[in-house]
Design an enzyme around this catalytic site. Structure first.
Site, mmCIF file in Angstrom:
data_model
loop_
_atom_site.group_PDB
_atom_site.id
_atom_site.type_symbol
_atom_site.label_atom_id
_atom_site.label_comp_id
_atom_site.label_asym_id
_atom_site.label_seq_id
_atom_site.Cartn_x
_atom_site.Cartn_y
_atom_site.Cartn_z
ATOM 1 N N TYR A 23 0.862 -1.186 0.000
ATOM 2 C CA TYR A 23 0.000 0.000 0.000
ATOM 3 C C TYR A 23 0.896 1.232 0.000
ATOM 4 C CZ TYR A 23 -3.700 3.229 1.643
ATOM 5 O OH TYR A 23 -4.587 4.270 1.787
ATOM 6 N N LYS A 68 -1.600 -1.449 -3.865
ATOM 7 C CA LYS A 68 -2.619 -0.392 -3.860
ATOM 8 C C LYS A 68 -1.866 0.914 -4.020
ATOM 9 C CE LYS A 68 -6.012 1.881 -0.857
ATOM 10 N NZ LYS A 68 -6.620 1.919 0.507
#
Length: 295
Positions: A134, A162
């Site tokens: 992330y 992400k």
């Protein structure tokens, strides 16, 4: 591991005393699964993870696994700026039966690129679960450079990222220089269609709490080659996405769920509820969407 196209970063419902409300959580899960969600992120930032104790996080993982019953993948937010702590939490999440973990870039202590590589590698080496990185420099100050993500993608169980850097050039490089099995998700709802257009997989979404089916339809239109309709849907949803981020996340989306008839309670300090004017703006935008939805 196929996490699908629309992954919802789930809010954590609280009762009037600020404790996790499991009855509300079950209602929310079933709402999300009925409205376009292909996978759930549990105890991420949208789940107010900074305010959750370790005991609460583990209890939440157990409950969500029990309620979901393998209907969709569950991605546990086990990342932090403490490598050994993340390893321990990841191992416990794996024992509970989650399907993957999401690891945020280490915030506050500002490691180097090599430090972050070693951090993520150490956690990935300690689990057999698929790992989603992330990258969110706006929250963590540090950001993963494309070269670091590409290098990390060569570790067998680091399968996804992400991307919330907002840098399409960097995201293009990541997509072009990683294997086809490595998936890149938008970490910004408004960037979903642009990232799809350069080869991305989908979105880890907050707005999907409210407009999950619409986002799913937009993605499907794009994949089917109907780019004009995908663009129209994107244009119609953008005002909703913007208003859901009018205040620190997940303040507005929790209020939006209440407007939609899904009670998830309020937020924990240091976040505060929307003020009267913000609530009116949000309600006006969502009521307009419901009444005049052009999707």
């Amino acid at each position: 591991m196929n996490f699908g196209r629309v992954i919802t970063a789930m809010v954590t419902p609280f009762d009037q005393n600020g404790n996790i409300d499991y009855d509300k959580t079950e209602v929310l899960i079933n709402h999300l699964l009925a409205n376009g969600t292909d996978a759930l992120v549990v105890a991420g930032t949208t789940g107010e993870s900074p305010t959750l104790s370790k005991e609460e996080v583990l209890s939440l993982f157990k409950f969500v696994v029990k309620v979901v019953k393998n209907r969709v993948p569950i991605i546990a937010g086990t990342g932090s700026n403490n490598t050994s702590g993340s390893i321990e939490l990841t191992k416990q999440a794996e024992t509970i039966g989650v399907d993957g973990v999401m690891l945020v870039t280490p915030y506050y202590n500002k490691p180097s690129q090599e430090g972050m590589y070693q951090h993520f590698k150490a956690i990935a080496d300690a689990t057999s679960l698929p790992v989603m990185l992330y990258n969110i420099p706006g929250r963590s100050v540090v950001g993963l450079e494309p070269e670091t993500i590409i290098q990390l993608s060569q570790i067998d169980n680091i399968v996804s990222v992400k991307e919330a850097s907002g840098n399409l050039d960097a995201i293009t490089k990541i997509i072009s220089e990683t294997s086809e099995s490595f998936s890149v998700y938008s970490g910004d709802d408004s960037m979903t269609l642009p990232i799809l257009s350069i080869g991305g997989t989908g979105v880890v979404s907050v707005s999907s709490h409210i407009i999950g089916n619409d986002m799913k339809q937009m993605i499907q239109c794009y994949l089917n080659g109907d780019t004009k309709q995908a663009a129209r849907i994107h244009q119609s949803l953008l005002p909703v996405i913007k208003v859901l981020f009018m205040a620190p996340n997940p303040t507005a989306v929790k209020e939006g769920l209440a407007i939609a008839g899904i009670d998830v309670g309020s937020v924990r300090l240091p976040l505060i509820p929307l003020n009267k004017e913000e609530k009116q703006t949000l309600e006006h935008t969502l009521r307009f969407l419901i009444k005049y939805n052009a999707v």
